[in-house]
Design a protein around this motif. Structure first.
Motif, PDB file in Angstrom:
ATOM      1  N   ASP A   1      14.985 -25.934 -18.716  1.00 22.09           N
ATOM      2  CA  ASP A   1      14.811 -26.244 -17.298  1.00 22.09           C
ATOM      3  C   ASP A   1      16.102 -26.720 -16.653  1.00 22.09           C
ATOM      4  O   ASP A   1      16.259 -26.647 -15.425  1.00 22.09           O
ATOM      5  N   PHE A   2      17.038 -27.216 -17.469  1.00 22.59           N
ATOM      6  CA  PHE A   2      18.270 -27.770 -16.929  1.00 22.59           C
ATOM      7  C   PHE A   2      19.479 -26.861 -17.158  1.00 22.59           C
ATOM      8  O   PHE A   2      20.617 -27.280 -16.959  1.00 22.59           O
ATOM      9  N   VAL A   3      19.248 -25.635 -17.574  1.00 25.03           N
ATOM     10  CA  VAL A   3      20.329 -24.646 -17.699  1.00 25.03           C
ATOM     11  C   VAL A   3      20.515 -23.992 -16.332  1.00 25.03           C
ATOM     12  O   VAL A   3      19.552 -23.532 -15.721  1.00 25.03           O
ATOM     13  N   THR A   4      21.749 -23.944 -15.841  1.00 26.58           N
ATOM     14  CA  THR A   4      21.981 -23.369 -14.522  1.00 26.58           C
ATOM     15  C   THR A   4      21.750 -21.856 -14.539  1.00 26.58           C
ATOM     16  O   THR A   4      21.801 -21.204 -15.597  1.00 26.58           O
ATOM     17  N   ARG A   5      21.503 -21.291 -13.367  1.00 27.87           N
ATOM     18  CA  ARG A   5      21.266 -19.854 -13.273  1.00 27.87           C
ATOM     19  C   ARG A   5      22.492 -19.067 -13.747  1.00 27.87           C
ATOM     20  O   ARG A   5      22.375 -18.061 -14.442  1.00 27.87           O
ATOM     21  N   LYS A   6      23.688 -19.552 -13.379  1.00 25.76           N
ATOM     22  CA  LYS A   6      24.915 -18.856 -13.783  1.00 25.76           C
ATOM     23  C   LYS A   6      25.072 -18.861 -15.308  1.00 25.76           C
ATOM     24  O   LYS A   6      25.413 -17.827 -15.908  1.00 25.76           O
ATOM     25  N   ALA A   7      24.813 -19.993 -15.931  1.00 25.86           N
ATOM     26  CA  ALA A   7      24.913 -20.061 -17.389  1.00 25.86           C
ATOM     27  C   ALA A   7      23.900 -19.128 -18.039  1.00 25.86           C
ATOM     28  O   ALA A   7      24.219 -18.426 -19.016  1.00 25.86           O
ATOM     29  N   SER A   8      22.690 -19.086 -17.506  1.00 25.23           N
ATOM     30  CA  SER A   8      21.664 -18.191 -18.049  1.00 25.23           C
ATOM     31  C   SER A   8      22.112 -16.742 -17.972  1.00 25.23           C
ATOM     32  O   SER A   8      21.954 -15.973 -18.936  1.00 25.23           O
ATOM     33  N   GLU A   9      22.679 -16.345 -16.837  1.00 24.59           N
ATOM     34  CA  GLU A   9      23.130 -14.963 -16.660  1.00 24.59           C
ATOM     35  C   GLU A   9      24.235 -14.610 -17.651  1.00 24.59           C
ATOM     36  O   GLU A   9      24.245 -13.512 -18.227  1.00 24.59           O
ATOM     37  N   LEU A  10      25.160 -15.536 -17.857  1.00 24.28           N
ATOM     38  CA  LEU A  10      26.254 -15.281 -18.798  1.00 24.28           C
ATOM     39  C   LEU A  10      25.724 -15.089 -20.210  1.00 24.28           C
ATOM     40  O   LEU A  10      26.146 -14.178 -20.931  1.00 24.28           O
ATOM     41  N   ILE A  11      24.807 -15.943 -20.623  1.00 27.39           N
ATOM     42  CA  ILE A  11      24.251 -15.862 -21.980  1.00 27.39           C
ATOM     43  C   ILE A  11      23.442 -14.577 -22.150  1.00 27.39           C
ATOM     44  O   ILE A  11      23.542 -13.891 -23.180  1.00 27.39           O
ATOM     45  N   GLU A  12      22.653 -14.223 -21.146  1.00 31.75           N
ATOM     46  CA  GLU A  12      21.796 -13.039 -21.228  1.00 31.75           C
ATOM     47  C   GLU A  12      22.600 -11.743 -21.286  1.00 31.75           C
ATOM     48  O   GLU A  12      22.080 -10.709 -21.733  1.00 31.75           O
ATOM     49  N   ASN A  13      23.864 -11.794 -20.860  1.00 33.43           N
ATOM     50  CA  ASN A  13      24.703 -10.594 -20.857  1.00 33.43           C
ATOM     51  C   ASN A  13      25.856 -10.671 -21.853  1.00 33.43           C
ATOM     52  O   ASN A  13      26.782  -9.855 -21.799  1.00 33.43           O
ATOM     53  N   ALA A  14      25.798 -11.620 -22.760  1.00 30.32           N
ATOM     54  CA  ALA A  14      26.895 -11.827 -23.705  1.00 30.32           C
ATOM     55  C   ALA A  14      26.791 -10.899 -24.914  1.00 30.32           C
ATOM     56  O   ALA A  14      25.703 -10.525 -25.344  1.00 30.32           O
ATOM     57  N   ASP A  15      27.959 -10.554 -25.453  1.00 27.54           N
ATOM     58  CA  ASP A  15      28.027  -9.871 -26.752  1.00 27.54           C
ATOM     59  C   ASP A  15      28.045 -10.896 -27.880  1.00 27.54           C
ATOM     60  O   ASP A  15      27.577 -10.621 -28.989  1.00 27.54           O
ATOM     61  N   VAL A  16      28.616 -12.074 -27.585  1.00 20.31           N
ATOM     62  CA  VAL A  16      28.763 -13.137 -28.579  1.00 20.31           C
ATOM     63  C   VAL A  16      28.398 -14.458 -27.912  1.00 20.31           C
ATOM     64  O   VAL A  16      28.880 -14.765 -26.821  1.00 20.31           O
ATOM     65  N   VAL A  17      27.531 -15.233 -28.563  1.00 20.08           N
ATOM     66  CA  VAL A  17      27.215 -16.588 -28.109  1.00 20.08           C
ATOM     67  C   VAL A  17      27.557 -17.539 -29.249  1.00 20.08           C
ATOM     68  O   VAL A  17      27.109 -17.336 -30.381  1.00 20.08           O
ATOM     69  N   ALA A  18      28.361 -18.562 -28.939  1.00 21.23           N
ATOM     70  CA  ALA A  18      28.832 -19.467 -29.983  1.00 21.23           C
ATOM     71  C   ALA A  18      28.658 -20.914 -29.540  1.00 21.23           C
ATOM     72  O   ALA A  18      28.640 -21.218 -28.343  1.00 21.23           O
ATOM     73  N   GLY A  19      28.550 -21.791 -30.526  1.00 22.55           N
ATOM     74  CA  GLY A  19      28.452 -23.216 -30.229  1.00 22.55           C
ATOM     75  C   GLY A  19      27.898 -23.976 -31.416  1.00 22.55           C
ATOM     76  O   GLY A  19      27.552 -23.384 -32.450  1.00 22.55           O
ATOM     77  N   PHE A  20      27.804 -25.275 -31.272  1.00 15.57           N
ATOM     78  CA  PHE A  20      27.202 -26.096 -32.317  1.00 15.57           C
ATOM     79  C   PHE A  20      25.726 -25.723 -32.471  1.00 15.57           C
ATOM     80  O   PHE A  20      25.075 -25.304 -31.509  1.00 15.57           O
TER      81      PHE A  20
END
Length: 270
Positions: free
Chosen positions: A13-32
């Motif tokens: 609920d607290f993920v911004t729309r822009k962040a969601s769009e980037l993740i949904e269109n990513a080839d690679v998602v990285a993080g802890f």
């Protein structure tokens, strides 16, 4: 392409729309690991997921950088907001890539804490100990914040400077033990809450905890009084602030100094 983005304090609920769009269109998602788990429902099925911990973050970020230089669309996710408590991780991403990286803001747990505690940032200072290196300058800053009659929102350092350590250090520096304190966990779900004073803050909390240390002298309202109301004098305002602080630290019925709601969800932070 590579971009770093905050994904909020632990709930979609607290993920911004822009962040969601980037993740949904990513080839690679990285993080802890814990951060990737928050946004896992948004990650495309064909995307490569690279998770890491404190021990292997350098090697894993090198792998992300290689994919970035190979032309993959890479998104590195941060808990909360990068510039509240994640800047050292951003430095590591940029070192691995060899160039500056775009960073998008997110919603920090400090903002949620301010909302839950009904404090505003013009009367409150944010301090994070969630970093590597020498904490002494940040400790002194926190003591000065409280001596200046401001509230403090504090993120502890999980491995050696947790809420009880912060409280003990402040008291050793002469900060009054009567300061009202709240320690929250899982802020976005409201799963845990502890209220008491610096002097009573002696229990253990999870790594995903955040503190609100309230001033002993809250600033009175500075908006105009309602029609017909008497304008409070400075002495009356001071007396009212003292009474408010005393009420907030009064023991609960039966002599209990604190209340707690057991945590039941995933811990969140930043």
């Amino acid at each position: 392409m590579i971009i770093c983005t905050g994904v909020g304090p632990g709930h979609l609920d607290f993920v911004t729309r822009k962040a969601s769009e980037l993740i949904e269109n990513a080839d690679v998602v990285a993080g802890f690991d814990a951060v990737v788990d928050v946004v896992r429902p948004l990650i495309p099925a064909n995307a490569e997921v690279i998770t890491m911990g404190y021990r292997d973050q350098v090697a894993q970020l090198d792998a992300v950088a290689r994919l970035h230089h190979a032309g993959k669309r890479c998104v590195v996710v941060f808990m909360g907001d990068i510039h509240f408590s994640g800047f050292q991780y951003l430095e590591r991403v940029e070192r691995a890539c060899g160039h500056p990286v775009e960073a998008l803001p997110g919603i920090s747990s400090a903002q949620i804490m301010a909302s839950r505690g009904k404090v505003c940032f013009d009367e409150t200072t944010f301090v994070t100990f969630h970093r590597r290196g020498d904490l002494e300058p940040f400790k002194r800053h926190l003591a000065h914040v409280l001596s200046d009659a401001r509230n403090a929102i504090v993120i502890p350092r999980p491995w050696d400077f947790m809420p009880k350590d912060i409280a003990a250090w402040l008291i050793d520096q002469g900060v009054p033990a009567e300061h009202p304190v709240e320690v929250w966990e899982n802020l976005t779900r409201g799963d845990a809450e502890w209220r008491g004073t610096l002097g009573a803050c002696t229990r253990d909390f999870t790594d995903m905890s955040i503190m609100l240390i309230r001033t002993l002298a809250p600033m009175p309202s500075q908006i105009e009084p309602p029609p017909g109301a008497a304008v409070p004098t400075a002495a009356a305002a001071s007396e009212s602030a003292s009474a408010s602080a005393a009420a907030s630290t009064a023991p609960a019925p039966g002599g209990a100094a604190t209340t707690e709601t057991p945590a039941s969800g995933a811990a969140t932070m930043q």
